[in-house]
Design a protein around this motif. Structure first.
Motif, mmCIF file in Angstrom:
data_model
loop_
_atom_site.group_PDB
_atom_site.id
_atom_site.type_symbol
_atom_site.label_atom_id
_atom_site.label_comp_id
_atom_site.label_asym_id
_atom_site.label_seq_id
_atom_site.Cartn_x
_atom_site.Cartn_y
_atom_site.Cartn_z
ATOM 1 N N VAL B 196 -20.471 10.139 -22.235
ATOM 2 C CA VAL B 196 -20.532 8.666 -22.082
ATOM 3 C C VAL B 196 -19.929 8.265 -20.895
ATOM 4 O O VAL B 196 -18.854 8.610 -20.280
ATOM 5 N N GLY B 197 -20.345 6.887 -20.302
ATOM 6 C CA GLY B 197 -19.705 6.186 -19.245
ATOM 7 C C GLY B 197 -20.348 6.741 -17.970
ATOM 8 O O GLY B 197 -20.641 7.747 -17.699
ATOM 9 N N LEU B 198 -19.765 5.556 -16.909
ATOM 10 C CA LEU B 198 -20.264 6.088 -15.461
ATOM 11 C C LEU B 198 -19.385 7.061 -14.808
ATOM 12 O O LEU B 198 -17.846 7.021 -15.485
ATOM 13 N N ASN B 199 -19.464 7.744 -13.919
ATOM 14 C CA ASN B 199 -18.885 8.883 -13.624
ATOM 15 C C ASN B 199 -17.862 8.228 -12.390
ATOM 16 O O ASN B 199 -17.981 8.062 -11.145
ATOM 17 N N ILE B 200 -16.538 7.354 -12.911
ATOM 18 C CA ILE B 200 -15.560 7.042 -11.871
ATOM 19 C C ILE B 200 -14.430 7.684 -12.018
ATOM 20 O O ILE B 200 -13.269 7.232 -11.583
ATOM 21 N N GLY B 201 -14.351 9.025 -12.552
ATOM 22 C CA GLY B 201 -13.119 9.611 -12.562
ATOM 23 C C GLY B 201 -12.340 9.204 -13.541
ATOM 24 O O GLY B 201 -10.943 9.541 -13.626
#
Lengths: 107, 225
Positions: B196-201
């Protein structure tokens, strides 16, 4: 309806219930890169308190000033703001868009 | 705007009823249009409601602005976990009506989730009651198959605009296998955003909540993410 919109309308109702004059401003149309979409609202109380927004802060001051006048006159008005309109309005939209805002008194 | 109309608008909002405020821009005359009302602008109001976008209609009497007041977007979060404690207020701030679902009563407490609606039912029962629609996002955060799987199956049977499920790539691959065993094919389960979620670290629970909120927003607004 967003939570924000609900708070704006509720604030307008609460202010009026407390005996203050109130105006509502609503973005009715936008062109170009306007900061807030049509339907965005701003509620203004007679002492200049306001909640919500009709732009990113660019024209709220001018809308509040007009709203205070409309609270007195009771005549609703449609205000146009935009870069191409800077002769009529000292406040333009820094982002280059154009917006039309309908301002009315809460009766 | 007349106070009576504002009060009706606030009442419609409290009851989660869709309503359109029609304003004749030259005079300021206003009326409310509800779905199914016999109004000359009923068809235009229906279009505005469906697209959730206000519009100005030209009539013989002049322009009429139709402002749409749809019930709020909804987010259903399955799992009253640490990430949910960050995601729930973020979603509320973004304008979502948030419900936390977790049958484990030690987790789903008002102390952990002030001002957020909590249902301590099993996820499939909760979703049957909540009836997610095209303005609903569903996020599962338990990474316990007993809780996530029934929620995802109910989510896939709905029109939810966003379905996300917490778990590593490995966890997600196993989850997909279980869903396929349960009869879902790729055209269904590809709707699930997993991991889940955007890959923003993102590392911390709050950062993961930001990445989820960003992905939900992208799905809502039709941006690629």
């Amino acid at each position: 309806m967003s939570t924000e919109t609900r708070d704006i309308l509720q604030s307008a109702a609460d202010w009026q219930a407390a005996g203050r004059k109130v105006a509502l401003a609503t973005v009715v149309s936008t062109w170009g890169s306007a900061p807030r979409p049509a339907g965005s609202q701003l509620a203004i109380a007679e002492n200049g308190d306001f909640v919500g927004s009709v732009s990113g802060g660019c024209v709220e001051g001018a809308v509040v000033a007009e709203a205070l006048e409309i609270m007195r006159s009771g005549t609703p008005k449609q205000l146009d703001f935009g870069v191409s309109n800077d002769e009529a309005w000292e406040v333009g939209l820094a982002c280059g868009g154009k917006i039309s805002v309908f301002v009315e008194r809460l009766e | 705007m007349k106070r009576k109309l504002l009060d009706q608008l606030l009442a419609d909002r409290a009851a989660q009823r869709t309503v359109v405020v029609a304003t004749h821009l030259a005079s300021g005359d206003q009326r409310l249009i509800h779905p199914g009302d016999n109004d000359p602008l009923a068809a235009e109001a229906a279009l505005a409601i469906q697209s959730d976008k206000p519009r100005t209609v030209e009539t013989a009497d002049g322009d009429v602005f139709l402002n749409v007041f749809n019930p709020p977007l909804r987010m259903i979060i399955v799992g009253a976990v640490h990430i949910a404690q960050a995601l729930a207020p973020m979603a509320a701030m973004t304008g979502y009506d948030v419900t936390i679902v977790d049958p484990r009563q030690a987790w789903a407490t008002p102390e952990r989730f002030p001002d957020i609606r909590i249902m301590d039912a099993w996820p499939d029962e909760a979703l049957a009651e909540l009836k997610p629609d095209h303005r609903t996002a569903i996020v599962t955060l338990t990474h316990d198959p007993k809780l996530d799987d029934p929620a995802l199956q109910a989510a896939l049977a709905s029109d939810a605009f966003y379905i996300g499920s917490l778990g590593s790539r490995g966890t997600h691959a196993k989850r997909i296998q279980r869903l396929e065993t349960a009869g879902f094919d790729e055209s269904n389960h590809s709707r699930i955003h997993g991991p889940v979620g955007l890959n923003i670290g993102a590392k911390s629970p709050a950062e993961i909540a930001v990445s989820i909120m960003g992905q939900v927003t992208a799905a809502l607004r039709g941006a690629a993410a």
